[in-house]
Design a protein around this motif. Structure first.
Motif, mmCIF file in Angstrom:
data_model
loop_
_atom_site.group_PDB
_atom_site.id
_atom_site.type_symbol
_atom_site.label_atom_id
_atom_site.label_comp_id
_atom_site.label_asym_id
_atom_site.label_seq_id
_atom_site.Cartn_x
_atom_site.Cartn_y
_atom_site.Cartn_z
ATOM 1 N N PHE A 71 4.234 -2.650 -1.019
ATOM 2 C CA PHE A 71 5.656 -2.870 -0.753
ATOM 3 C C PHE A 71 5.918 -4.360 -0.919
ATOM 4 C CE2 PHE A 71 9.262 -2.930 2.548
ATOM 5 C CZ PHE A 71 10.212 -2.641 1.585
ATOM 6 N N ILE A 72 6.762 -4.721 -1.880
ATOM 7 C CA ILE A 72 6.962 -6.115 -2.285
ATOM 8 C C ILE A 72 8.380 -6.539 -1.953
ATOM 9 C CG2 ILE A 72 6.880 -7.731 -4.218
ATOM 10 C CD1 ILE A 72 5.050 -5.633 -5.627
ATOM 11 N N GLY A 73 8.518 -7.641 -1.236
ATOM 12 C CA GLY A 73 9.824 -8.143 -0.831
ATOM 13 C C GLY A 73 10.646 -8.674 -1.984
ATOM 14 N N LYS A 74 11.913 -8.906 -1.724
ATOM 15 C CA LYS A 74 12.819 -9.390 -2.769
ATOM 16 C C LYS A 74 12.440 -10.812 -3.172
ATOM 17 C CE LYS A 74 16.507 -11.075 0.305
ATOM 18 N NZ LYS A 74 17.953 -10.959 0.635
ATOM 19 N N ASN A 75 12.580 -11.084 -4.452
ATOM 20 C CA ASN A 75 12.333 -12.405 -5.047
ATOM 21 C C ASN A 75 10.883 -12.880 -4.935
ATOM 22 O OD1 ASN A 75 15.020 -12.762 -5.900
ATOM 23 N ND2 ASN A 75 15.614 -13.498 -3.867
ATOM 24 N N VAL A 125 11.340 -8.088 6.452
ATOM 25 C CA VAL A 125 10.928 -9.487 6.646
ATOM 26 C C VAL A 125 9.440 -9.640 6.348
ATOM 27 C CG1 VAL A 125 10.666 -11.342 8.334
ATOM 28 C CG2 VAL A 125 12.758 -9.976 8.299
ATOM 29 N N LEU A 126 8.623 -8.713 6.847
ATOM 30 C CA LEU A 126 7.179 -8.770 6.599
ATOM 31 C C LEU A 126 6.850 -8.630 5.114
ATOM 32 C CD1 LEU A 126 5.814 -6.551 9.527
ATOM 33 C CD2 LEU A 126 5.767 -9.048 9.366
ATOM 34 N N SER A 127 7.703 -7.929 4.364
ATOM 35 C CA SER A 127 7.420 -7.690 2.945
ATOM 36 C C SER A 127 7.512 -8.966 2.112
ATOM 37 C CB SER A 127 8.377 -6.631 2.388
ATOM 38 O OG SER A 127 9.699 -7.126 2.244
ATOM 39 N N LYS A 128 7.976 -10.059 2.700
ATOM 40 C CA LYS A 128 7.987 -11.336 1.975
ATOM 41 C C LYS A 128 6.571 -11.777 1.595
ATOM 42 C CE LYS A 128 12.234 -13.091 4.120
ATOM 43 N NZ LYS A 128 12.824 -14.142 5.000
ATOM 44 N N ASN A 129 5.583 -11.274 2.306
ATOM 45 C CA ASN A 129 4.188 -11.553 1.966
ATOM 46 C C ASN A 129 3.563 -10.439 1.131
ATOM 47 O OD1 ASN A 129 4.648 -12.941 4.831
ATOM 48 N ND2 ASN A 129 3.072 -14.077 3.740
ATOM 49 N N GLY A 130 4.336 -9.395 0.828
ATOM 50 C CA GLY A 130 3.769 -8.215 0.208
ATOM 51 C C GLY A 130 2.958 -7.441 1.232
ATOM 52 N N LEU A 131 3.013 -6.113 1.185
ATOM 53 C CA LEU A 131 2.307 -5.276 2.153
ATOM 54 C C LEU A 131 1.574 -4.158 1.432
ATOM 55 C CD1 LEU A 131 5.212 -4.874 4.752
ATOM 56 C CD2 LEU A 131 3.156 -6.277 5.080
ATOM 57 N N LEU A 132 0.314 -3.941 1.766
ATOM 58 C CA LEU A 132 -0.399 -2.746 1.339
ATOM 59 C C LEU A 132 -0.154 -1.652 2.365
ATOM 60 C CD1 LEU A 132 -3.942 -3.803 0.069
ATOM 61 C CD2 LEU A 132 -2.034 -2.917 -1.271
ATOM 62 N N VAL A 133 0.152 -0.447 1.885
ATOM 63 C CA VAL A 133 0.374 0.700 2.758
ATOM 64 C C VAL A 133 -0.923 1.498 2.821
ATOM 65 C CG1 VAL A 133 1.812 2.712 3.219
ATOM 66 C CG2 VAL A 133 2.786 0.737 2.021
ATOM 67 N N LEU A 134 -1.425 1.727 4.029
ATOM 68 C CA LEU A 134 -2.745 2.315 4.203
ATOM 69 C C LEU A 134 -2.681 3.632 4.990
ATOM 70 C CD1 LEU A 134 -4.549 -0.993 5.273
ATOM 71 C CD2 LEU A 134 -4.371 -0.050 2.962
ATOM 72 N N GLY A 135 -3.827 4.285 5.087
ATOM 73 C CA GLY A 135 -4.019 5.418 5.980
ATOM 74 C C GLY A 135 -3.118 6.615 5.731
ATOM 75 N N LYS A 136 -2.760 7.293 6.815
ATOM 76 C CA LYS A 136 -1.928 8.493 6.731
ATOM 77 C C LYS A 136 -0.535 8.165 6.201
ATOM 78 C CE LYS A 136 -4.263 11.141 10.363
ATOM 79 N NZ LYS A 136 -4.107 11.809 11.679
ATOM 80 N N THR A 137 -0.040 6.966 6.531
ATOM 81 C CA THR A 137 1.270 6.554 6.004
ATOM 82 C C THR A 137 1.233 6.508 4.488
ATOM 83 O OG1 THR A 137 1.606 5.221 8.001
ATOM 84 C CG2 THR A 137 3.064 4.793 6.123
ATOM 85 N N HIS A 138 0.147 5.968 3.943
ATOM 86 C CA HIS A 138 -0.028 5.942 2.492
ATOM 87 C C HIS A 138 0.038 7.346 1.914
ATOM 88 C CE1 HIS A 138 -2.751 6.513 -0.949
ATOM 89 N NE2 HIS A 138 -2.316 5.342 -1.382
ATOM 90 N N GLU A 139 -0.665 8.298 2.505
ATOM 91 C CA GLU A 139 -0.694 9.664 1.976
ATOM 92 C C GLU A 139 0.680 10.307 2.013
ATOM 93 O OE1 GLU A 139 -3.232 11.152 0.368
ATOM 94 O OE2 GLU A 139 -4.040 9.121 0.538
ATOM 95 N N HIS A 140 1.408 10.108 3.096
ATOM 96 C CA HIS A 140 2.751 10.693 3.210
ATOM 97 C C HIS A 140 3.711 10.086 2.187
ATOM 98 C CE1 HIS A 140 1.815 11.790 7.674
ATOM 99 N NE2 HIS A 140 1.414 12.734 6.839
ATOM 100 N N ILE A 141 3.682 8.759 2.065
ATOM 101 C CA ILE A 141 4.606 8.098 1.138
ATOM 102 C C ILE A 141 4.256 8.431 -0.306
ATOM 103 C CG2 ILE A 141 5.341 5.836 0.260
ATOM 104 C CD1 ILE A 141 5.346 4.832 3.124
ATOM 105 N N ARG A 142 2.980 8.497 -0.620
ATOM 106 C CA ARG A 142 2.557 8.873 -1.983
ATOM 107 C C ARG A 142 3.160 10.223 -2.373
ATOM 108 N NH1 ARG A 142 -0.931 12.291 -4.279
ATOM 109 N NH2 ARG A 142 -1.544 13.092 -2.242
ATOM 110 N N GLN A 143 3.076 11.205 -1.486
ATOM 111 C CA GLN A 143 3.603 12.530 -1.792
ATOM 112 C C GLN A 143 5.120 12.508 -1.936
ATOM 113 O OE1 GLN A 143 1.784 15.224 -2.563
ATOM 114 N NE2 GLN A 143 3.759 16.160 -3.089
ATOM 115 N N ILE A 144 5.787 11.740 -1.086
ATOM 116 C CA ILE A 144 7.248 11.647 -1.166
ATOM 117 C C ILE A 144 7.679 11.025 -2.486
ATOM 118 C CG2 ILE A 144 9.277 10.488 -0.194
ATOM 119 C CD1 ILE A 144 7.937 10.819 2.568
#
Length: 294
Positions: A71-75, A125-144
């Motif tokens: 997940f990558i923040g704006k700019n 706000v946290l995405s200004k550093n870029g975020l890796l999505v991990l674990g069960k959240t990753h699996e749910h978002i991947r399917q969505i």
């Protein structure tokens, strides 16, 4: 096609919306992901669906693996470069990614300031550093994200809200870039892209600062200041980081000896390689390989 405009730190990318859409959901397929180091005003969720390679997000350089979600923040300047070996090995399958892009005001200028979106606003706000999505959240978002390609209009918006809910209520987000880097001025993105491309191709070899400075039409001292201002790293430190990341990949994926990997990645002696590896990853190469179960 996106509209690319040269910027000082990267290329500014204007993202076109299709009729009837307030945000973008799209699958991209390309042999190498040729889009240059770029940034845009939209937030971006990237699912690396197929293939592997290198990624630059902010001032972080690392490998990306098949299945990864960022997940990558704006700019925030970023670049995904698919490894040539994937396309060569699987000629019928191009590397692909599924991307969601949305602006902060895509549902009105006060949408993320509403009481219901307070937690999601913190994630932005946290995405200004870029975020890796991990674990069960990753699996749910991947399917969505896969499902969103097959639906449109209200269905896609509903699914995007599901993603917001998952991001807002999880503790499985890992920062990518240690520093916040933003693209700001229109001018010399070609310089930075030529430097990144050249370094990706030659980081295993002896690279002199004078060689790379010549690509930017700068003196060696001016280039060092230029590179540091855009990445908050020295160029030599950046090359070492690339070599160490490559050595970690070879330790994980090959049976080469540690000495062979040392020289393959451009290091001149084993003791220096071991010292730098430990400093970067808090373990020596042998410990890293052992911890991978190899």
């Amino acid at each position: 096609m996106t509209n690319l405009i040269a910027h000082k730190n990267a290329v500014f990318q204007k993202l076109p919306l299709t009729a009837g859409s307030s945000f973008i959901v799209k699958r991209y397929e390309s042999p190498y992901f040729e889009t240059p180091w770029h940034f845009h005003e939209e937030y971006e969720l990237v699912f690396c669906e197929r293939g592997f390679g290198k990624k630059f997000i902010g001032n972080s350089f690392s490998d990306y693996q098949e299945g990864e979600i960022a997940f990558i923040g704006k700019n925030i300047p970023h670049l995904f470069k698919a490894d040539d070996s994937f396309y060569q090995a699987y000629a019928q399958q191009k590397p692909s990614s599924i991307v969601i892009q949305f602006s902060e005001d895509f549902l009105g200028k006060d949408f993320f300031n509403s009481p219901e979106m307070v937690t999601m606003k913190k994630i932005l706000v946290l995405s200004k550093n870029g975020l890796l999505v991990l674990g069960k959240t990753h699996e749910h978002i991947r399917q969505i994200m896969i499902e969103m390609l097959e639906i449109n209009n209200i269905g896609r918006l509903y699914k995007l809200f599901e993603i917001f809910m998952l991001l807002s209520n999880c503790d499985e987000l890992q920062p990518i870039s240690p520093s916040i880097i933003s693209g700001i001025n229109i001018n010399d993105s070609v310089k930075m892209n030529s430097v990144l491309d050249y370094t990706l191709q030659h980081f295993r070899e002896d690279i002199s600062i004078a060689q790379v400075a010549a690509l930017s039409h700068l003196s060696a001292s001016a280039f060092c200041r230029y590179f540091k201002s855009r990445t908050q790293k020295t160029f030599l430190g950046f090359v070492i980081e690339m070599r160490l990341n490559e050595s970690r990949r070879l330790l994980r994926e090959t049976n080469l000896s540690i000495l062979e990997i040392c020289y393959e990645c451009g290091f001149k002696n084993l003791s220096n390689f071991n010292r730098l590896f430990r400093k970067q990853f808090q373990q020596n190469p042998m410990e890293f390989r052992r911890n991978q179960g190899l």
